[in-house]
Enzyme design. Structure first.
Site, PDB file in Angstrom:
ATOM      1  N   GLY A 137      16.807  35.756  -0.258  1.00  0.00           N
ATOM      2  CA  GLY A 137      17.952  35.295  -0.815  1.00  0.00           C
ATOM      3  C   GLY A 137      18.778  35.898  -0.908  1.00  0.00           C
ATOM      4  CE  LYS A 167      18.293  36.817  -7.769  1.00  0.00           C
ATOM      5  NZ  LYS A 167      19.668  37.908  -6.855  1.00  0.00           N
ATOM      6  CG  ASP A 200      22.481  38.133  -5.888  1.00  0.00           C
ATOM      7  OD1 ASP A 200      22.614  38.947  -6.983  1.00  0.00           O
ATOM      8  OD2 ASP A 200      22.022  37.368  -5.749  1.00  0.00           O
ATOM      9  CB  SER A 252      20.291  44.315 -14.671  1.00  0.00           C
ATOM     10  OG  SER A 252      20.378  43.835 -13.625  1.00  0.00           O
ATOM     11  CG  ASN A 296      14.121  36.607   8.677  1.00  0.00           C
ATOM     12  OD1 ASN A 296      13.840  37.685   8.419  1.00  0.00           O
ATOM     13  ND2 ASN A 296      13.714  35.328   8.724  1.00  0.00           N
ATOM     14  CB  THR A 347      15.844  39.446 -11.453  1.00  0.00           C
ATOM     15  OG1 THR A 347      15.275  39.704  -9.407  1.00  0.00           O
ATOM     16  CG2 THR A 347      15.061  39.719 -12.380  1.00  0.00           C
TER      17      THR A 347
HETATM   18  P1  ATR Z   1      15.619  38.822  -1.041  1.00  0.00           P
HETATM   19  O1  ATR Z   1      15.457  38.498  -2.392  1.00  0.00           O
HETATM   20  O2  ATR Z   1      15.409  40.946  -1.516  1.00  0.00           O
HETATM   21  O3  ATR Z   1      16.363  38.475  -0.080  1.00  0.00           O
HETATM   22  P2  ATR Z   1      13.391  38.022   0.620  1.00  0.00           P
HETATM   23  O4  ATR Z   1      13.714  36.544  -0.144  1.00  0.00           O
HETATM   24  O5  ATR Z   1      11.024  38.102  -0.041  1.00  0.00           O
HETATM   25  O6  ATR Z   1      13.355  38.494  -0.681  1.00  0.00           O
HETATM   26  O7  ATR Z   1      12.663  37.932   1.918  1.00  0.00           O
HETATM   27  C1  ATR Z   1      12.793  39.169   2.579  1.00  0.00           C
HETATM   28  C2  ATR Z   1      13.301  39.595   3.903  1.00  0.00           C
HETATM   29  O8  ATR Z   1      12.491  40.076   4.636  1.00  0.00           O
HETATM   30  C3  ATR Z   1      12.762  38.165   4.446  1.00  0.00           C
HETATM   31  O9  ATR Z   1      13.355  37.780   5.973  1.00  0.00           O
HETATM   32  C4  ATR Z   1      11.374  38.151   5.310  1.00  0.00           C
HETATM   33  O10 ATR Z   1      11.325  38.123   6.894  1.00  0.00           O
HETATM   34  P3  ATR Z   1      10.588  36.873   7.277  1.00  0.00           P
HETATM   35  O11 ATR Z   1      11.362  35.908   6.748  1.00  0.00           O
HETATM   36  O12 ATR Z   1       9.796  36.768   8.088  1.00  0.00           O
HETATM   37  O13 ATR Z   1       9.365  37.015   5.441  1.00  0.00           O
HETATM   38  C5  ATR Z   1      11.816  40.255   5.543  1.00  0.00           C
HETATM   39  N1  ATR Z   1      11.003  41.418   5.700  1.00  0.00           N
HETATM   40  C6  ATR Z   1       9.779  41.083   4.645  1.00  0.00           C
HETATM   41  N2  ATR Z   1       8.850  43.138   5.395  1.00  0.00           N
HETATM   42  C7  ATR Z   1       9.205  42.452   6.363  1.00  0.00           C
HETATM   43  C8  ATR Z   1       8.534  43.440   7.873  1.00  0.00           C
HETATM   44  N3  ATR Z   1       7.541  44.263   7.831  1.00  0.00           N
HETATM   45  N4  ATR Z   1       9.429  43.403   8.814  1.00  0.00           N
HETATM   46  C9  ATR Z   1      10.204  42.014   9.100  1.00  0.00           C
HETATM   47  N5  ATR Z   1      11.065  41.240   8.363  1.00  0.00           N
HETATM   48  C10 ATR Z   1      10.118  41.323   6.829  1.00  0.00           C
END
Ligand code: ATR
Length: 282
Positions: A130, A66, A102, A17, A151, A62
């Site tokens: 998020g 958040k 976002d 950013s 999810n 970030t």
């Molecule tokens: P962001 O702020 O970028 O959205 P986050 O809040 O950490 O990041 O969310 C990450 C997302 O990726 C979640 O939906 C997570 O699934 P879970 O809620 O089941 O944890 C998903 N995610 C991350 N690694 C994953 C994996 N190996 N397989 C499936 N889903 C994954």
């Protein structure tokens, strides 16, 4: 007098950013300077106070702040309240107002990348973190007809779907598990918000066969620029776009909130492209 903008995160060293915002200030000769601040979670309250004390004009928020930052603000926009997260703070004469750009940044990016608006369209969102939350709620606010949130942990997807069904009844939201057969029924656009696709060894997050029923595929990952999901989508003649424009537009909207100036998108984009090219060479 030079005024300060910046970003609070932990860690913060990878943030692109500052390059994007400072490029605009330089190009338009605006008296602002954007600084990255590493703020540990237990220091967030103090850091927010310093926005008032030092007269910082605007701050991006970030990971991981958040959600937790909201308790320290004086006012929160309607969108940010619904999303339950703030990524932009404006200092209005000592009063701190929280916004979330976002979701709006994502919607602006699909207008640019696919020439499509959410109204009347159906979406499948992979992930329920998020980013998914901000995107889903903004799509619903802007009139999309249906959202399926898929999810790994079903409860998080359900939480977003319930929020939409309760607050934006014109959109039908449904929660399913990531590998649900419901996804086969397709949608106008599939959006990946999970981190799958960032690592070299990652494969397409969904069965590529599924992509035949989906004309547009968006992945909010921008590094690497072409995830396995996007490659598979293109093979099946879907339109495909990565997350770089979401990053640009969420920044552009924040910049406008702080300064009242609409920034040149091209300048922001090329500053990001330059930095991403450098990362590639490391
Ligand atoms: P962001 O702020 O970028 O959205 P986050 O809040 O950490 O990041 O969310 C990450 C997302 O990726 C979640 O939906 C997570 O699934 P879970 O809620 O089941 O944890 C998903 N995610 C991350 N690694 C994953 C994996 N190996 N397989 C499936 N889903 C994954």
């Amino acid at each position: 007098m030079i005024k300060l903008l910046g970003i609070f995160g932990y860690p913060i060293k990878h943030s692109l950013s500052p390059y994007m915002h400072n490029a605009v200030c330089h190009e338009l000769s605006l008296p602002y300077f954007y600084v990255p601040f590493q703020v540990a979670p237990e220091k967030l309250g103090q850091a927010v106070d310093s926005i008032r004390t030092l007269g910082i004009q605007g701050i991006n928020i970030t990971i991981p702040h958040k959600e937790s930052v909201m308790q320290y603000l004086d006012k929160i926009s309607h969108e940010a309240k619904l999303i339950g997260a703030v990524n932009t703070i404006k200092n209005e004469n000592g009063k701190l107002i929280g916004y979330n750009t976002d979701g709006r940044g994502f919607v602006a990016s699909i207008k640019e990348d696919f020439d499509v608006m959410p109204k009347g369209k159906s979406f499948i969102i992979l992930g329920a973190g998020g980013a998914a939350r901000a995107i889903a709620i903004q799509l619903a606010i802007e009139g999309c007809s249906k959202i399926i949130i898929a999810n790994r942990s079903l409860s998080k997807a359900k939480n977003i779907a319930e929020n939409i069904n309760a607050n934006v009844p014109s959109c039908i939201a449904e929660a399913v598990e990531l590998n649900s057969s419901i996804l086969v029924s397709g949608a106008d656009m599939l959006i990946n918000t999970t981190s799958i696709g960032m690592k070299k060894e990652d494969q397409s997050i969904v069965d590529p066969e599924l992509l035949s029923a989906i004309p547009m595929v968006s992945d909010i990952i921008y590094n690497p620029p072409d995830t396995p999901l996007l490659k598979e989508a293109r093979k099946r003649n879907a339109q495909a776009a990565n997350g770089i424009n979401m990053l640009v537009f969420q920044g552009a909207i924040a910049f406008e909130i702080w300064t009242g100036v609409t920034p040149p998108i091209k300048t922001m984009r090329s500053a990001l492209d330059n930095e991403l090219k450098k990362l590639d060479k490391i």
